[in-house]
Design a protein around this motif. Structure first.
Motif, short mmCIF file in Angstrom:
data_model
loop_
_atom_site.label_atom_id
_atom_site.label_comp_id
_atom_site.label_asym_id
_atom_site.label_seq_id
_atom_site.Cartn_x
_atom_site.Cartn_y
_atom_site.Cartn_z
N THR A 1 0.83 -1.19 0.00
CA THR A 1 0.00 0.00 0.00
C THR A 1 0.87 1.25 0.00
N THR A 2 0.52 2.19 -0.85
CA THR A 2 1.20 3.48 -0.89
C THR A 2 0.17 4.53 -1.29
N THR A 3 0.54 5.78 -1.21
CA THR A 3 -0.39 6.83 -1.63
C THR A 3 -0.29 7.02 -3.14
N VAL A 4 -1.32 7.62 -3.72
CA VAL A 4 -1.25 8.00 -5.12
C VAL A 4 -0.28 9.17 -5.23
N PRO A 5 0.23 9.47 -6.43
CA PRO A 5 1.15 10.61 -6.57
C PRO A 5 0.51 11.90 -6.07
N ARG A 6 1.26 12.64 -5.30
CA ARG A 6 0.74 13.87 -4.69
C ARG A 6 0.31 14.88 -5.74
N GLU A 7 1.01 14.86 -6.91
CA GLU A 7 0.66 15.82 -7.96
C GLU A 7 -0.76 15.62 -8.47
N TYR A 8 -1.28 14.38 -8.39
CA TYR A 8 -2.62 14.10 -8.89
C TYR A 8 -3.71 14.71 -8.02
N VAL A 9 -3.39 15.03 -6.78
CA VAL A 9 -4.39 15.61 -5.87
C VAL A 9 -4.02 17.03 -5.46
N HIS A 10 -3.03 17.61 -6.14
CA HIS A 10 -2.61 18.99 -5.92
C HIS A 10 -2.22 19.24 -4.48
N ARG A 11 -1.34 18.37 -3.97
CA ARG A 11 -0.78 18.54 -2.65
C ARG A 11 0.74 18.53 -2.74
N LYS A 12 1.39 19.33 -1.89
CA LYS A 12 2.84 19.34 -1.83
C LYS A 12 3.36 18.29 -0.84
N SER A 13 2.64 18.11 0.26
CA SER A 13 3.07 17.19 1.31
C SER A 13 2.48 15.81 1.08
N LEU A 14 3.33 14.80 1.08
CA LEU A 14 2.85 13.42 0.96
C LEU A 14 1.95 13.04 2.12
N ALA A 15 2.21 13.63 3.28
CA ALA A 15 1.41 13.29 4.47
C ALA A 15 -0.04 13.72 4.31
N GLU A 16 -0.32 14.64 3.39
CA GLU A 16 -1.68 15.13 3.21
C GLU A 16 -2.41 14.44 2.07
N VAL A 17 -1.82 13.39 1.52
CA VAL A 17 -2.47 12.60 0.46
C VAL A 17 -3.20 11.44 1.13
N PHE A 18 -4.52 11.38 0.99
CA PHE A 18 -5.31 10.35 1.65
C PHE A 18 -5.63 9.17 0.73
N LEU A 19 -5.56 9.35 -0.58
CA LEU A 19 -5.90 8.26 -1.51
C LEU A 19 -4.74 7.30 -1.64
#
Length: 344
Positions: A31-49
């Motif tokens: 399990t990992t997060t989706v690329p942060r660029e796809y959800v317009h976030r700079k911080s990986l910690a703020e990616v929930f998908l």
């Protein structure tokens, strides 16, 4: 008699085929997060998908995870996930599907015209491990300009262990960089200003926040009216540079204003309907005003509308209803309708 001596070098070692190595053990799918660029976030910690799979024409199943604790998305009683975390998850889902599944380039911009959300507090409780979620999503009313996606509406059902945690959706418009730049002139180069003085109260709990950094409202002399004063250096609300006030800041302002009407009674945000009428600018004072009603605690006859607008639902006794308006130069930029119920 002549003796023949056979030298070992005259007889090379027979060629032997080496034994091939055993095939490597396949690595498990992690399990990992989706690329942060796809959800317009700079911080990986703020990616929930954490993943996505297409299940049909414009139908997708995604996975997400909410941490047990979050630096900003918290509730005063610390027993439930913050309902606005579900709103942020909806926002991320719309952007992700646009980029990863619907072909919108990463340099494009988005207008989120509206967002609606209904939560089920009994399934928002924080457990001993992070909360894994399944997001069943449908994109409808897709509108194209040529081959480019221009507009779409998304509906989402968020479940946890098979139980519905939240439902909602929103409408998104996709803009090319050229169109966005033309639309936003001259604000595309507007610097982020220093906000007015933050509230001087030493007890910010009427706003539902315990840290002064998290407060986005400053009281005014007018009852039920605040000036919008978010800190532009907030690590979550301003995760990346913007040329306007982000939609999630306006949702947070609506929630904080609503909380002043119910404080000190603990409540759950159960429904949210928000409309973004136009951009809310950094450089112009923004005022948040509210009107508020409370359902009769002795009856259960009031009705409200489901977050998807499909029909009436029963309003529980003691439900608080708050209508929020944001204005700049006497022009409405944002409206929201929130309901909260007593926390049990």
């Amino acid at each position: 008699m002549t003796l023949l001596t056979v030298h070992p070098d005259n007889h090379p070692t027979p060629h032997t085929t080496p034994t091939p190595p055993a095939p490597p053990t396949p690595m498990p799918r992690l399990t990992t997060t989706v690329p942060r660029e796809y959800v317009h976030r700079k911080s990986l910690a703020e990616v929930f998908l954490t993943g996505s799979e297409k299940t049909g024409d414009n139908h997708y199943t995604l996975t997400a995870q909410w941490p047990r604790t979050h630096t900003f998305y918290t509730t005063p009683h610390a027993t439930h996930h913050d309902p606005l975390q579900a709103a942020e998850t909806i926002r991320q889902t719309g952007l992700y599907l646009a980029h990863a599944e619907l072909g919108v380039p990463l340099d494009h911009h988005f207008l989120m015209w509206n967002i609606h959300l209904t939560t089920h507090p009994q399934h928002l409780t924080i457990g001993p491990t992070p909360t894994d979620l399944t997001l069943t999503t449908t994109c409808t009313t897709l509108r194209y300009k040529g081959k480019r996606l221009a507009d779409f509406t998304m509906h989402i059902n968020i479940t946890r262990n098979g139980h519905t945690t939240a439902t909602g959706g929103g409408q998104f418009t996709c803009l090319t960089p050229t169109t966005y730049h033309r639309l936003r002139q001259p604000h595309t180069h507007q610097p982020t200003p220093t906000p007015p003085t933050t509230p001087t109260t030493t007890d910010p709990t009427p706003y539902g926040r315990h840290l002064p950094l998290d407060l986005v409202l400053t009281p005014t002399p007018t009852p039920h009216t605040w000036q919008l004063t978010p800190n532009p250096h907030h690590p979550i609300l301003f995760d990346h540079t913007t040329d306007h006030i982000p939609g999630m800041v306006l949702l947070e302002a609506a929630r904080q204003a609503t909380h002043t009407h119910t404080h000190p009674t603990p409540t759950h945000l159960t429904t949210l309907h928000a409309t973004f009428h136009r951009y809310t600018e950094h450089h112009t004072p923004t005022y948040i005003t509210t009107t508020h009603t409370t359902s009769d605690t002795d009856t259960d006859t009031d009705t409200d509308t489901n977050s998807d607008g499909t029909g009436p639902t029963t309003t529980a006794p003691g439900t608080h209803t708050t209508h929020v308006t944001a204005t700049q130069n006497n022009t409405t930029t944002f409206t929201a309708h929130l309901t909260t119920t007593p926390h049990t």
